[in-house]
Design an enzyme around this catalytic site. Structure first.
Site, PDB file in Angstrom:
ATOM      1  N   HIS A 259      35.237  36.903  42.734  1.00 19.23           N
ATOM      2  CA  HIS A 259      36.194  36.214  43.601  1.00 19.23           C
ATOM      3  C   HIS A 259      35.475  35.258  44.550  1.00 19.23           C
ATOM      4  O   HIS A 259      35.898  34.116  44.741  1.00 19.23           O
ATOM      5  CB  HIS A 259      36.982  37.221  44.464  1.00 19.23           C
ATOM      6  CG  HIS A 259      37.859  38.141  43.705  1.00 19.23           C
ATOM      7  ND1 HIS A 259      37.817  39.507  43.875  1.00 19.23           N
ATOM      8  CD2 HIS A 259      38.828  37.919  42.785  1.00 19.23           C
ATOM      9  CE1 HIS A 259      38.714  40.088  43.102  1.00 19.23           C
ATOM     10  NE2 HIS A 259      39.342  39.143  42.409  1.00 19.23           N
TER      11      HIS A 259
ATOM     12  N   LYS B 247      50.911  48.026  42.915  1.00 19.41           N
ATOM     13  CA  LYS B 247      49.586  48.292  42.331  1.00 19.41           C
ATOM     14  C   LYS B 247      48.855  49.442  43.017  1.00 19.41           C
ATOM     15  O   LYS B 247      47.743  49.757  42.654  1.00 19.41           O
ATOM     16  CB  LYS B 247      48.728  47.023  42.390  1.00 19.41           C
ATOM     17  CG  LYS B 247      49.174  45.951  41.428  1.00 19.41           C
ATOM     18  CD  LYS B 247      48.143  44.852  41.375  1.00 19.41           C
ATOM     19  CE  LYS B 247      48.470  43.829  40.314  1.00 19.41           C
ATOM     20  NZ  LYS B 247      47.444  42.795  40.212  1.00 19.41           N
TER      21      LYS B 247
ATOM     22  N   ARG C 102      38.987  34.812  33.034  1.00 21.63           N
ATOM     23  CA  ARG C 102      37.777  35.384  32.456  1.00 21.63           C
ATOM     24  C   ARG C 102      37.845  35.474  30.950  1.00 21.63           C
ATOM     25  O   ARG C 102      36.825  35.617  30.286  1.00 21.63           O
ATOM     26  CB  ARG C 102      37.549  36.794  33.018  1.00 21.63           C
ATOM     27  CG  ARG C 102      37.309  36.824  34.510  1.00 21.63           C
ATOM     28  CD  ARG C 102      37.327  38.227  35.013  1.00 21.63           C
ATOM     29  NE  ARG C 102      38.681  38.767  34.816  1.00 21.63           N
ATOM     30  CZ  ARG C 102      39.151  39.855  35.379  1.00 21.63           C
ATOM     31  NH1 ARG C 102      38.392  40.571  36.149  1.00 21.63           N
ATOM     32  NH2 ARG C 102      40.383  40.248  35.156  1.00 21.63           N
TER      33      ARG C 102
ATOM     34  N   SER D 292      38.107  43.916  39.963  1.00 17.02           N
ATOM     35  CA  SER D 292      38.334  44.898  41.026  1.00 17.02           C
ATOM     36  C   SER D 292      38.639  46.270  40.449  1.00 17.02           C
ATOM     37  O   SER D 292      38.179  47.292  40.967  1.00 17.02           O
ATOM     38  CB  SER D 292      39.495  44.445  41.921  1.00 17.02           C
ATOM     39  OG  SER D 292      39.162  43.268  42.602  1.00 17.02           O
TER      40      SER D 292
END
Length: 159
Positions: free
Chosen positions: A17, A41, A90, A128
């Protein structure tokens, strides 16, 4: 000044990030790191904790604003006088999801643009989710997150 919004849960912020923010800070006059409330989440860190960690991790940059949000991204961007969002991709899986989101945002707000950046070499595998999983199982994540985040992870796991 052109402002880009970089949204996410940043739970926690990673070196991947930070790489994107640093690079975006050279392309845009201002980068707003928009941290989603996102109770869905079940974040490891509260919104205030994530804001604090991100502010500390990005304190070396002078054209960054870190804040939380709990509304539609297009509405949040408008409140910051921006029509541009930054997304990191990604993989092709990321891109497929992100292109769908970009199209939906543009459908809701014509002229809303999404800019995609890929990670720098050696950072594409960091997420993460993986950082949280590895750290909760006692693994070393020190090369994936800033020291302030590593300390916070270690403290959270102890408690």
């Amino acid at each position: 000044m052109n402002t880009v919004i970089y949204p996410g849960t940043f739970n926690p912020i990673t070196n991947g990030h930070i790489d994107l923010v640093q690079r975006a800070s050279k392309l845009f006059g201002k980068v707003v790191l928009a941290i989603a409330y996102s109770e869905r989440k079940q974040p490891m860190f509260s919104l205030d904790e994530r804001i604090d960690l991100c502010q500390q991790a990005l304190s070396h940059l002078d054209n960054i604003e870190v804040c939380g949000f709990n509304n539609l991204l297009v509405e949040f961007a408008q409140s910051k006088n921006s029509n541009t969002v930054l997304r990191g991709v990604r993989s092709m899986k990321d891109f497929e999801y992100e292109i769908q989101m970009a199209d939906m945002n543009r459908a809701m707000t014509p002229g809303f643009e999404t800019v995609f950046l890929t990670p720098s070499d050696g950072l594409s595998y960091i997420s993460s989710t993986l950082v949280r999983e590895i750290s909760t199982m006692g693994g070393d994540v020190s090369s994936f997150v800033p020291a302030i985040v590593l300390d916070a992870l270690n403290e959270r796991i102890k408690s």
